[in-house]
Write a protein that holds these residues in place. Structure first.
Motif, PDB file in Angstrom:
ATOM      1  N   TYR A  26       9.134 -17.799  -8.775  1.00  0.00           N
ATOM      2  CA  TYR A  26       8.760 -18.555  -7.577  1.00  0.00           C
ATOM      3  C   TYR A  26       7.428 -18.124  -6.963  1.00  0.00           C
ATOM      4  O   TYR A  26       7.023 -18.684  -5.939  1.00  0.00           O
ATOM      5  CB  TYR A  26       9.858 -18.434  -6.508  1.00  0.00           C
ATOM      6  CG  TYR A  26      11.227 -18.842  -7.005  1.00  0.00           C
ATOM      7  CD1 TYR A  26      11.455 -20.134  -7.473  1.00  0.00           C
ATOM      8  CD2 TYR A  26      12.275 -17.938  -7.015  1.00  0.00           C
ATOM      9  CE1 TYR A  26      12.698 -20.511  -7.944  1.00  0.00           C
ATOM     10  CE2 TYR A  26      13.530 -18.309  -7.487  1.00  0.00           C
ATOM     11  CZ  TYR A  26      13.734 -19.594  -7.948  1.00  0.00           C
ATOM     12  OH  TYR A  26      14.970 -19.965  -8.421  1.00  0.00           O
ATOM     13  N   GLY A  27       6.775 -17.140  -7.549  1.00  0.00           N
ATOM     14  CA  GLY A  27       5.565 -16.633  -6.917  1.00  0.00           C
ATOM     15  C   GLY A  27       5.856 -15.962  -5.587  1.00  0.00           C
ATOM     16  O   GLY A  27       5.009 -15.942  -4.689  1.00  0.00           O
ATOM     17  N   ASP A  28       7.070 -15.423  -5.455  1.00  0.00           N
ATOM     18  CA  ASP A  28       7.544 -14.859  -4.182  1.00  0.00           C
ATOM     19  C   ASP A  28       7.073 -13.411  -4.050  1.00  0.00           C
ATOM     20  O   ASP A  28       7.802 -12.461  -4.325  1.00  0.00           O
ATOM     21  CB  ASP A  28       9.079 -14.940  -4.142  1.00  0.00           C
ATOM     22  CG  ASP A  28       9.638 -14.654  -2.758  1.00  0.00           C
ATOM     23  OD1 ASP A  28       8.852 -14.357  -1.828  1.00  0.00           O
ATOM     24  OD2 ASP A  28      10.873 -14.732  -2.603  1.00  0.00           O
ATOM     25  N   GLY A  29       5.806 -13.256  -3.663  1.00  0.00           N
ATOM     26  CA  GLY A  29       5.256 -11.920  -3.519  1.00  0.00           C
ATOM     27  C   GLY A  29       3.786 -11.970  -3.165  1.00  0.00           C
ATOM     28  O   GLY A  29       3.185 -13.043  -3.032  1.00  0.00           O
ATOM     29  N   VAL A  30       3.208 -10.785  -3.017  1.00  0.00           N
ATOM     30  CA  VAL A  30       1.799 -10.638  -2.666  1.00  0.00           C
ATOM     31  C   VAL A  30       1.201  -9.532  -3.528  1.00  0.00           C
ATOM     32  O   VAL A  30       1.924  -8.742  -4.135  1.00  0.00           O
ATOM     33  CB  VAL A  30       1.617 -10.302  -1.170  1.00  0.00           C
ATOM     34  CG1 VAL A  30       2.047 -11.464  -0.293  1.00  0.00           C
ATOM     35  CG2 VAL A  30       2.398  -9.032  -0.791  1.00  0.00           C
ATOM     36  N   PHE A  31      -0.131  -9.468  -3.567  1.00  0.00           N
ATOM     37  CA  PHE A  31      -0.757  -8.427  -4.387  1.00  0.00           C
ATOM     38  C   PHE A  31      -2.141  -8.084  -3.863  1.00  0.00           C
ATOM     39  O   PHE A  31      -2.723  -8.812  -3.062  1.00  0.00           O
ATOM     40  CB  PHE A  31      -0.832  -8.879  -5.851  1.00  0.00           C
ATOM     41  CG  PHE A  31      -1.871  -9.946  -6.135  1.00  0.00           C
ATOM     42  CD1 PHE A  31      -3.095  -9.609  -6.690  1.00  0.00           C
ATOM     43  CD2 PHE A  31      -1.604 -11.284  -5.871  1.00  0.00           C
ATOM     44  CE1 PHE A  31      -4.045 -10.587  -6.978  1.00  0.00           C
ATOM     45  CE2 PHE A  31      -2.539 -12.266  -6.154  1.00  0.00           C
ATOM     46  CZ  PHE A  31      -3.763 -11.917  -6.706  1.00  0.00           C
ATOM     47  N   ARG A  32      -2.645  -6.952  -4.355  1.00  0.00           N
ATOM     48  CA  ARG A  32      -4.023  -6.544  -4.116  1.00  0.00           C
ATOM     49  C   ARG A  32      -4.611  -6.072  -5.441  1.00  0.00           C
ATOM     50  O   ARG A  32      -3.922  -5.470  -6.258  1.00  0.00           O
ATOM     51  CB  ARG A  32      -4.130  -5.364  -3.124  1.00  0.00           C
ATOM     52  CG  ARG A  32      -3.518  -5.569  -1.771  1.00  0.00           C
ATOM     53  CD  ARG A  32      -4.120  -6.701  -1.006  1.00  0.00           C
ATOM     54  NE  ARG A  32      -5.570  -6.612  -0.897  1.00  0.00           N
ATOM     55  CZ  ARG A  32      -6.342  -7.643  -0.586  1.00  0.00           C
ATOM     56  NH1 ARG A  32      -5.808  -8.831  -0.365  1.00  0.00           N
ATOM     57  NH2 ARG A  32      -7.635  -7.498  -0.500  1.00  0.00           N
ATOM     58  N   THR A  33      -5.890  -6.353  -5.641  1.00  0.00           N
ATOM     59  CA  THR A  33      -6.639  -5.820  -6.772  1.00  0.00           C
ATOM     60  C   THR A  33      -7.651  -4.834  -6.215  1.00  0.00           C
ATOM     61  O   THR A  33      -8.418  -5.177  -5.304  1.00  0.00           O
ATOM     62  CB  THR A  33      -7.347  -6.933  -7.553  1.00  0.00           C
ATOM     63  OG1 THR A  33      -6.371  -7.900  -7.967  1.00  0.00           O
ATOM     64  CG2 THR A  33      -8.034  -6.374  -8.784  1.00  0.00           C
ATOM     65  N   MET A  34      -7.633  -3.611  -6.732  1.00  0.00           N
ATOM     66  CA  MET A  34      -8.395  -2.514  -6.136  1.00  0.00           C
ATOM     67  C   MET A  34      -9.247  -1.797  -7.173  1.00  0.00           C
ATOM     68  O   MET A  34      -8.950  -1.841  -8.372  1.00  0.00           O
ATOM     69  CB  MET A  34      -7.434  -1.504  -5.488  1.00  0.00           C
ATOM     70  CG  MET A  34      -6.614  -2.082  -4.353  1.00  0.00           C
ATOM     71  SD  MET A  34      -5.225  -1.011  -3.866  1.00  0.00           S
ATOM     72  CE  MET A  34      -3.976  -1.555  -5.024  1.00  0.00           C
ATOM     73  N   LEU A  35     -10.269  -1.142  -6.696  1.00  0.00           N
ATOM     74  CA  LEU A  35     -11.140  -0.339  -7.546  1.00  0.00           C
ATOM     75  C   LEU A  35     -10.780   1.131  -7.372  1.00  0.00           C
ATOM     76  O   LEU A  35     -10.674   1.615  -6.237  1.00  0.00           O
ATOM     77  CB  LEU A  35     -12.602  -0.567  -7.165  1.00  0.00           C
ATOM     78  CG  LEU A  35     -13.648   0.246  -7.942  1.00  0.00           C
ATOM     79  CD1 LEU A  35     -13.675  -0.178  -9.404  1.00  0.00           C
ATOM     80  CD2 LEU A  35     -15.038   0.067  -7.312  1.00  0.00           C
ATOM     81  N   MET A  36     -10.578   1.824  -8.484  1.00  0.00           N
ATOM     82  CA  MET A  36     -10.353   3.268  -8.428  1.00  0.00           C
ATOM     83  C   MET A  36     -11.535   3.975  -9.072  1.00  0.00           C
ATOM     84  O   MET A  36     -11.937   3.656 -10.192  1.00  0.00           O
ATOM     85  CB  MET A  36      -9.053   3.649  -9.148  1.00  0.00           C
ATOM     86  CG  MET A  36      -8.689   5.124  -8.974  1.00  0.00           C
ATOM     87  SD  MET A  36      -6.964   5.514  -9.410  1.00  0.00           S
ATOM     88  CE  MET A  36      -7.045   5.359 -11.208  1.00  0.00           C
ATOM     89  N   GLN A  37     -12.103   4.904  -8.340  1.00  0.00           N
ATOM     90  CA  GLN A  37     -13.237   5.694  -8.808  1.00  0.00           C
ATOM     91  C   GLN A  37     -12.880   7.165  -8.705  1.00  0.00           C
ATOM     92  O   GLN A  37     -12.523   7.659  -7.630  1.00  0.00           O
ATOM     93  CB  GLN A  37     -14.478   5.399  -7.966  1.00  0.00           C
ATOM     94  CG  GLN A  37     -15.108   4.040  -8.221  1.00  0.00           C
ATOM     95  CD  GLN A  37     -16.030   4.061  -9.415  1.00  0.00           C
ATOM     96  OE1 GLN A  37     -17.101   4.649  -9.372  1.00  0.00           O
ATOM     97  NE2 GLN A  37     -15.620   3.432 -10.507  1.00  0.00           N
TER      98      GLN A  37
END
Length: 278
Positions: A26-37
């Motif tokens: 259902y697309g029942d959620g949220v997300f983040r795309t992050m940079l790790m250095q």
């Protein structure tokens, strides 16, 4: 983008995720795309706060400390692209949510690699024929339904790096994977995202920096002609920092970008390259 080097489900390393996940169905959620250095998430606090705030809009529980601990556990990967999703827990058919608990899906990808000239010389963009749908209840959050962005990302010309989308009024909203700003007569503009679009972490950072630098800024719906007639324009997100636009469709922007350069310098994104003549 290469395949994930690591997948963790609720803190445990796995090869697959449950086929019954409501995020899948259902697309029942949220997300983040992050940079790790160097094993550290760039803008960690802002990323975790935004993920938790977006989850709350869907009625999902989240522990910010647990999210920080989970991100800290993958520090050994050094430089990487990180995607962290919160998916409503539970199985079974039916749209009606049965719980506020969330499963955590964390994926580790290789770090992004961008040509140096994109931050320096700018990128080419087009106006997408895809229209952003209006849904104020979901406006601003990064939920799992990204089909508008998927449609807008198809069939780009080879020399195009981003596609910009407008709402049903024809007002510019965002890029497929970025937030949008432009400069007209010394004032910085960015679309209001109270009807559609994602309010990204880097967008928020740019707005704060503009205030600190004394740059006038307006957050409001503007016609497409306002973007086309601007002296400067740029897109931003957590992986790229700020990329100027050198042209939008057949409209060129000036190579002199004083306000964009000031904001790039102030943002000091880890993958930014030195600016020529600055």
């Amino acid at each position: 983008m290469s395949a994930a080097r690591c997948i963790r489900w609720n803190g445990e390393a796995v090869d697959t995720i449950p086929a019954s996940s409501r995020g899948l169905h259902y697309g029942d959620g949220v997300f983040r795309t992050m940079l790790m250095q160097g094993g550290k998430i760039v803008a960690l606090d802002a990323q975790v706060d935004k993920l938790a705030a977006d989850a709350a809009v869907l009625g999902l529980e989240s522990s910010q400390q647990l999210l920080r601990d989970e991100l800290a556990a993958i520090a050994s990967f050094g430089d990487a692209t990180i995607k962290l999703l919160l998916l409503r827990a539970g199985a079974g058919r039916g749209y009606r949510p049965q719980t506020t608990q969330a499963d955590r899906l964390l994926l580790v990808y290789p770090p992004p690699s961008w040509p140096a000239n994109q931050a320096i010389d700018g990128i080419a963009a087009i106006r997408s024929p895809v229209t952003m749908a209006t849904q104020p209840l979901l406006a601003g959050i990064k939920h799992l339904n990204r089909l508008e962005q998927v449609l807008a990302s198809r069939d780009w010309p080879a020399d195009v790096d981003e596609a910009l989308l407008a709402d049903e009024r024809g007002n510019p909203v965002c890029g497929t994977r970025s937030n949008l700003f432009w400069v007209s007569k010394g004032c910085l503009y960015t679309p209001a995202l109270d009807r559609c679009g994602v309010a990204g972490v880097t967008r928020s950072q740019v707005l704060v920096l503009a205030g600190q630098l004394g740059i006038d800024c307006q957050i409001a719906g503007q016609p497409w002609t306002a973007l086309q007639s601007a002296e400067e324009a740029f897109v931003c997100n957590s992986l790229i920092g700020i990329w100027p636009l050198r042209r939008l469709d057949n409209h060129p922007y000036s190579a002199t970008r004083p306000i964009t350069h000031r904001l790039q310098t102030a943002l000091a994104h880890p993958l930014a390259h030195p600016f020529r003549g600055v």
